[in-house]
Design a protein around this motif. Structure first.
Motif, PDB file in Angstrom:
ATOM      1  N   ARG A  76      50.906  -9.314  16.424  1.00 32.10           N
ATOM      2  CA  ARG A  76      51.369  -9.249  15.102  1.00 32.10           C
ATOM      3  C   ARG A  76      50.201 -10.357  14.242  1.00 32.10           C
ATOM      4  O   ARG A  76      50.020  -9.662  13.191  1.00 32.10           O
ATOM      5  N   VAL A  77      50.209 -11.327  14.586  1.00 37.16           N
ATOM      6  CA  VAL A  77      49.341 -12.276  13.846  1.00 37.16           C
ATOM      7  C   VAL A  77      47.938 -11.907  13.681  1.00 37.16           C
ATOM      8  O   VAL A  77      47.237 -11.996  12.673  1.00 37.16           O
ATOM      9  N   ARG A  78      47.253 -11.422  14.853  1.00 34.80           N
ATOM     10  CA  ARG A  78      45.924 -11.105  14.971  1.00 34.80           C
ATOM     11  C   ARG A  78      45.563  -9.981  14.007  1.00 34.80           C
ATOM     12  O   ARG A  78      44.607  -9.610  13.527  1.00 34.80           O
ATOM     13  N   ARG A  79      46.752  -9.044  13.619  1.00 35.84           N
ATOM     14  CA  ARG A  79      46.448  -7.912  12.714  1.00 35.84           C
ATOM     15  C   ARG A  79      46.219  -8.713  11.154  1.00 35.84           C
ATOM     16  O   ARG A  79      45.594  -8.116  10.319  1.00 35.84           O
ATOM     17  N   LYS A  80      46.773  -9.726  11.027  1.00 30.13           N
ATOM     18  CA  LYS A  80      46.275 -10.522   9.615  1.00 30.13           C
ATOM     19  C   LYS A  80      45.140 -11.329   9.655  1.00 30.13           C
ATOM     20  O   LYS A  80      44.705 -11.804   8.496  1.00 30.13           O
ATOM     21  N   ILE A  81      44.357 -11.377  10.890  1.00 26.88           N
ATOM     22  CA  ILE A  81      43.147 -11.998  10.991  1.00 26.88           C
ATOM     23  C   ILE A  81      42.091 -11.184  11.243  1.00 26.88           C
ATOM     24  O   ILE A  81      42.056 -10.540  12.463  1.00 26.88           O
ATOM     25  N   GLY A  82      41.142 -10.920  10.190  1.00 23.67           N
ATOM     26  CA  GLY A  82      39.917 -10.112  10.584  1.00 23.67           C
ATOM     27  C   GLY A  82      38.852 -10.822  11.466  1.00 23.67           C
ATOM     28  O   GLY A  82      38.697 -11.719  10.996  1.00 23.67           O
TER      29      GLY A  82
END
Lengths: 269, 271, 264
Positions: A76-82
């Motif tokens: 879920r958090v990785r989706r917010k980090i490109g």
């Protein structure tokens, strides 16, 4: 928005790649991380999205600790980090469009992604991003048919379609020629400003860092040795980061290049 | 340095003394081993028959021509069966080999200490045992027929396909996988987007290659009752019908040439 | 730009007629092929019991009951492996030279390629049947069979290696005025030697597996013992033999990869 607290990484070989790094990045700030190779730049940004597991300290994204997340929370958090990679890291046998859409994988189910059934809104975004990076006519080309600069543009589109809040950029220009390098850097920083994105850019080219970043952090042997604005990078500071060298040459080259730079602005937009 | 001093002159030698000795030792023991083994084979050989072989060969040769062309009517069904054994067997093997390969590859195995050794054992067992032996076993379990042949081909092919596939998985570019991971993709999505496209060419190449081998293998499975043209071969040999044997061998030859042509074509089209 | 553009991945075969033709053809074949497989469920049900017995036998293999047969068969297989590999290598080398387009004139090339094709087309067991008919039962027919199969494998791959050598090295040797044999020895051999050793070791391993099969048609080796065990439904003995074969193959693979690493 992003906060690193005493972040440390010790590899199994015993190398201490990061030593208690404290760093705060406010929303919308473009930060360049400079330092010699082996200073821990790559480890630092990989510890943020946990491609590398940090061994001590904590990473907070909007106040949420990332270091103890289980796999679903981490996704879920990785989706917010490109993330944008040095060797582009495109899936070479997929088409440009498939590579861009792969940025949405965190939002679609397995079978939908397997049959390439992405929501229409994602497809629209993908097309407009490809248009923005100037690759719209290439959508159905295979990634391995593209040139280095084009591949990196696809990489940028893939990171941005995630609608991230933070962009991690690992040596985006290391495999590119000087002209393409600045085009790519400009594109990244412009997109960050447009979307009010925070970004951490690893870069070994001091001149490029000074030209495009609002803030510079110098890393040496796993510790931060400089943190300030681009103008503050004096010869003394550079010597501290990189060791003894004649730095006037670098800065001279930088200033002459910035003049030429205005000329090729239009061709990229 | 293979240079020695002899009184005043430098003498160059191809190898120094130690390497020279090891070379001689390897050659000596190798030759001795071969001669010893040859003697063992020779003891069990009726040399009288062997010396008589040219006459027998000429005799069989004369009986083998001309082929009995009418017999071809009875070969179409067995040939179709042979093709099916190879194709369905290969497909079954592919389905089973993919999970084994993912379990066996160091970078994708979910449990490197338990499942990985098991997968590797499956691979080596499957590879060690010829499809004919698998057929022997399956015919005694399932009874004679095409089904035993299909499963035998599949059991033999799993190891082959899984071995080449897991080696390909271990050699993939991890950067592409990392890039997919950072998008927040799930484990299965990482496999589908990050790994599968990278190993697909190997997978297709290996499958076609194995199918080609399996055509050859399935021509003989009938000898132990597992269906295909081997059954006719066995029957013809039993009644010493040499003209039929010639025709069968000719048909096998053509089938194999056809499969080789087809697989070369498929490889070109896909990769 | 269009506000809403649909996107579908580019199909693998772009011509829709061809794409559907191939899809339907494949489906039709699958239907026909699966339909022609006769499955006798009663027989399978009856056989399940035996299948379970066989798996149980793997847990308790019986090495002792027929140990004399097993050990003699295995020894014979190993002996056949050594002899046939050596003979195969010795014959393969000249054939490989003849099958290399950069060394041999066309008639010799075609002749050698024909031998290779013949050897590769027929499964070993078919060759074994013919050799048993001609030379009589026993390991000699097996040795000839496996040697013949070795030629097809080794000569083909060695010829490919020779065709891919760096011609510059050969030319350099030739320009010193070397004779043909010297040229072969100094210009070609060093370049293909590691490949030859690697392939030979690999083939040794394959030949052992083959030697376990040719026995089924009377050409010597462990295959005959195995066949008898299955015929008598002595699954524990069969399991013991299979375990030994797997063990030897594992050992051979391990040691040959160790040797290959040292040579290359």
């Amino acid at each position: 928005m992003l906060e690193l607290k005493k972040l440390g990484k010790k590899y199994r070989t015993g190398d201490r790649a990061l030593k208690e790094v404290d760093l705060t990045v406010p929303a919308g700030q473009v930060l360049a991380l400079i330092g010699p190779s082996g200073a821990g730049k790559s480890t630092l940004i990989r510890c943020i999205n946990r491609l590398v597991e940090p061994t001590s300290g904590d990473v907070l994204l909007e106040g949420e600790s990332l270091t103890h997340l289980r796999s679903s929370g981490l996704r879920r958090v990785r989706r917010k980090i490109g993330m944008i990679f040095q060797e582009y890291a495109l899936v070479e046998r997929l088409s440009v469009m498939e590579n861009v859409l792969s940025g949405r994988l965190g939002y679609v189910g397995f079978w939908a992604s397997y049959f390439r059934r992405f929501p229409q809104s994602d497809i629209d975004t993908a097309f407009s991003l490809l248009d923005r990076v100037g690759l719209e006519p290439m959508a159905d080309k295979r990634a391995d048919e593209l040139s280095g600069g084009q591949r990196q543009r696809v990489g940028i589109a893939r990171a941005l379609i995630q609608k991230p809040e933070l962009l991690l950029v690992d040596e985006p220009t290391a495999s590119l020629d000087p002209k393409t390098s600045r085009q790519i850097m400009r594109l990244i920083t412009e997109l960050c400003t447009e979307r009010k994105l925070a970004a951490i850019i690893n870069i070994h080219d001091v001149a490029l860092a000074q030209m495009f970043a609002q803030r510079i952090v110098g890393l040496q042997a796993g510790s931060i040795v400089y943190d300030g604005n681009p103008e503050g990078l004096t010869s003394d500071v550079l010597t501290q980061i990189y060791g003894e060298e004649d730095w006037t040459a670098v800065r001279k080259q930088q200033s002459s290049e910035s003049e030429r730079d205005i000329g090729d602005l239009e061709e990229n937009l | 340095m293979p240079v020695e001093m002899n009184s005043q002159e430098k003498i160059w030698k191809h190898r120094d003394r130690k390497t020279q000795l090891t070379h001689w030792a390897i050659w000596f023991f190798g030759t001795a081993l071969f001669v010893w083994c040859w003697q063992l084979v020779s003891e069990k050989t009726e040399w009288f028959f062997v010396l008589d072989a040219p006459t027998i060969a000429a005799d069989i040769g004369s009986r083998m021509v001309p082929p009995r062309w009418e017999y071809i009517d009875k070969l179409w069904v067995p040939l179709w069966d042979t093709l099916n054994i190879a194709t369905l067997g290969t497909l079954l093997a592919l389905v089973l080999a993919v999970p084994v390969a993912f379990l066996a590859a160091r970078n994708t195995s979910p449990s490197p200490t338990l499942l990985r050794p098991i997968a590797l054992l499956v691979i080596v067992s499957s590879r060690s045992i010829n499809s004919l032996i698998w057929s022997l076993l399956l015919v005694s379990i399932l009874g004679p027929g095409v089904l035993a042949g299909i499963i035998a081909i599949a059991l033999r092919s799993i190891g082959f396909v899984a071995k080449l596939l897991y080696e390909a998985i271990e050699e993939i570019d991890e950067n592409q996988v990392e890039a997919i991971k950072t998008t927040g993709a799930s484990r299965s999505q990482v496999i589908a987007y990050g790994i599968v496209p990278q190993i697909l060419p190997t997978f297709v190449g290996v499958s076609v290659f194995r199918w080609d081998i399996n055509i050859r293998e399935s021509t003989v499975l009938g000898l132990v009752g597992a269906g295909g043209i081997g059954l006719q071969l066995q029957a013809s040999l039993n009644i010493l019908a040499w003209p039929q044997v010639t025709l069968i061998l000719l048909m096998i030859f053509l089938t194999v040439l056809f499969s080789e042509w087809l697989s070369a074509k498929a490889r070109h089209a896909i990769i | 730009m269009n506000a809403s553009r649909t996107w579908r991945p580019k199909p693998f075969i772009e011509n829709p007629k061809l794409r559907w033709g191939i899809t339907i053809g494949v489906l039709l074949y699958m239907l026909l092929a699966l339909g022609s497989v006769e499955v006798n469920w009663m027989r399978i049900y009856a056989g399940l019991d035996r299948g379970l017995q066989f798996f149980a036998a793997f847990a308790q293999p019986n090495f002792t009951e027929r140990w004399t047969d097993i050990s003699e068969g295995l020894a014979e297989s190993l002996v056949m492996t050594v002899v046939s590999t050596v003979i195969g290598i010795i014959i393969s080398i000249p054939i490989a030279l003849g099958a290399s387009r950069n060394l041999a004139p066309l008639p010799i090339y075609l002749f050698c390629r024909a031998i290779i094709t013949l050897s590769r087309t027929f499964q070993e067991v078919i060759i074994a049947i013919l050799f048993v008919a001609i030379f009589g039962f026993g390991p000699f027919a097996g040795v000839l069979t496996i040697s013949f199969a070795t030629i097809g494998f080794l000569a083909k791959l060695l010829a490919e290696a020779i065709e891919n050598i760096d011609p510059g090295q050969g030319e350099a040797v030739r320009s010193t005025g070397a004779r043909w044999w010297q040229w072969l020895n100094y210009g070609i051999q060093p370049q293909v030697m590691p490949r030859l050793i690697g392939l030979s070791l690999y083939r040794l391993d394959i030949n052992f597996r083959e030697s376990a099969v040719v026995g089924l048609v009377g050409a010597g080796g462990i295959g005959a013992t195995l066949n008898t065990a299955f015929d008598r439904y002595e699954f524990d003995t069969a399991a013991a033999i299979l375990i030994l074969i797997i063990g030897i193959v594992m050992f051979a693979e391990y040691s040959s990869s160790a040797i290959r690493k040292r040579v290359q």
